[in-house]
Design an enzyme around this catalytic site. Structure first.
Site, mmCIF file in Angstrom:
data_model
loop_
_atom_site.group_PDB
_atom_site.id
_atom_site.type_symbol
_atom_site.label_atom_id
_atom_site.label_comp_id
_atom_site.label_asym_id
_atom_site.label_seq_id
_atom_site.Cartn_x
_atom_site.Cartn_y
_atom_site.Cartn_z
ATOM 1 N N PRO A 9 0.792 -1.224 0.000
ATOM 2 C CA PRO A 9 0.000 0.000 0.000
ATOM 3 C C PRO A 9 0.826 1.277 0.000
ATOM 4 C CG PRO A 9 -0.154 -1.090 2.132
ATOM 5 C CD PRO A 9 0.561 -2.028 1.210
ATOM 6 N N ASN A 10 0.333 2.214 -0.756
ATOM 7 C CA ASN A 10 0.844 3.579 -0.868
ATOM 8 C C ASN A 10 2.160 3.698 -1.633
ATOM 9 O OD1 ASN A 10 -1.319 4.875 0.586
ATOM 10 N ND2 ASN A 10 -0.469 3.879 2.404
ATOM 11 N N ARG A 17 4.662 11.109 -2.229
ATOM 12 C CA ARG A 17 4.322 10.877 -0.825
ATOM 13 C C ARG A 17 5.547 11.078 0.063
ATOM 14 N NH1 ARG A 17 4.074 5.121 1.938
ATOM 15 N NH2 ARG A 17 3.367 5.766 3.990
ATOM 16 N N ASN A 73 8.077 -5.489 -0.342
ATOM 17 C CA ASN A 73 7.908 -4.287 0.463
ATOM 18 C C ASN A 73 6.416 -4.217 0.759
ATOM 19 O OD1 ASN A 73 7.569 -1.758 1.576
ATOM 20 N ND2 ASN A 73 8.993 -0.746 0.193
ATOM 21 N N ALA A 76 2.789 -0.736 5.161
ATOM 22 C CA ALA A 76 2.207 -0.797 6.497
ATOM 23 C C ALA A 76 1.732 -2.199 6.874
ATOM 24 C CB ALA A 76 1.055 0.196 6.619
ATOM 25 N N ARG A 106 11.841 5.284 13.205
ATOM 26 C CA ARG A 106 10.588 6.014 13.019
ATOM 27 C C ARG A 106 9.636 5.742 14.182
ATOM 28 N NH1 ARG A 106 8.333 5.424 7.294
ATOM 29 N NH2 ARG A 106 7.102 7.162 8.063
#
Length: 146
Positions: A9-10, A17, A73, A76, A106
């Site tokens: 996702p994303n 982004r 990858n 999330a 992070r």
């Protein structure tokens, strides 16, 4: 040798982004560079991206039929998808987990990967070069060199 690259996702938003975290390259640019690297290494890649968990699971299952390994990858999904974890555990292919950013530097929720126990390794924090490192590592693993 044939490797499936799966992006979650994303990642279709790369280059737009949060470029300070994820860089300025688009996913198409990253995969284009990786295709060139794969050719130089005598390897073929097939890449997919989806924002839907089930698509990633289907590709993991399908990869076992025609591929020698997977670079994943999961975005999330890395932190909570037991379904993707179980899909990886259900196949006999080696999987390398990749993250563009250093997930351990992070937010604390990103420090956990439910996929790591079923992957042969993880590359985190090297930006788009991480895909090339994963490809080289996977090829060396498949050749029995590591």
């Amino acid at each position: 040798m044939k490797v499936m690259i799966i992006n979650g996702p994303n990642l279709n938003r790369l280059g737009k982004r949060e470029p300070a975290i994820y860089g300025h390259e688009s996913l198409d640019q990253i995969m284009g560079s990786l295709s060139q690297q794969a050719n130089e290494l005598g390897c073929e890649i097939e890449h997919h991206q989806s924002n839907h968990e089930g698509d990633l699971i289907d590709w993991i299952h399908h990869a076992e039929e025609e591929h020698d390994g997977i670079i994943l990858n999961a975005g999330a999904f890395t932190h909570y998808s037991y379904a993707i974890r179980d899909a990886i555990a259900s196949i006999s292919l080696p999987v390398i987990e990749v993250h563009l950013s250093n997930i351990y530097a992070r937010e604390s929720f990103r420090h956990t990967s439910v996929l790591l126990e079923v992957a042969i390794g993880q590359i985190s924090g090297f930006g788009s070069i991480g895909y090339e490192l994963a490809l080289r590592g996977l090829i060396n693993h498949l050749k029995g060199e590591i």
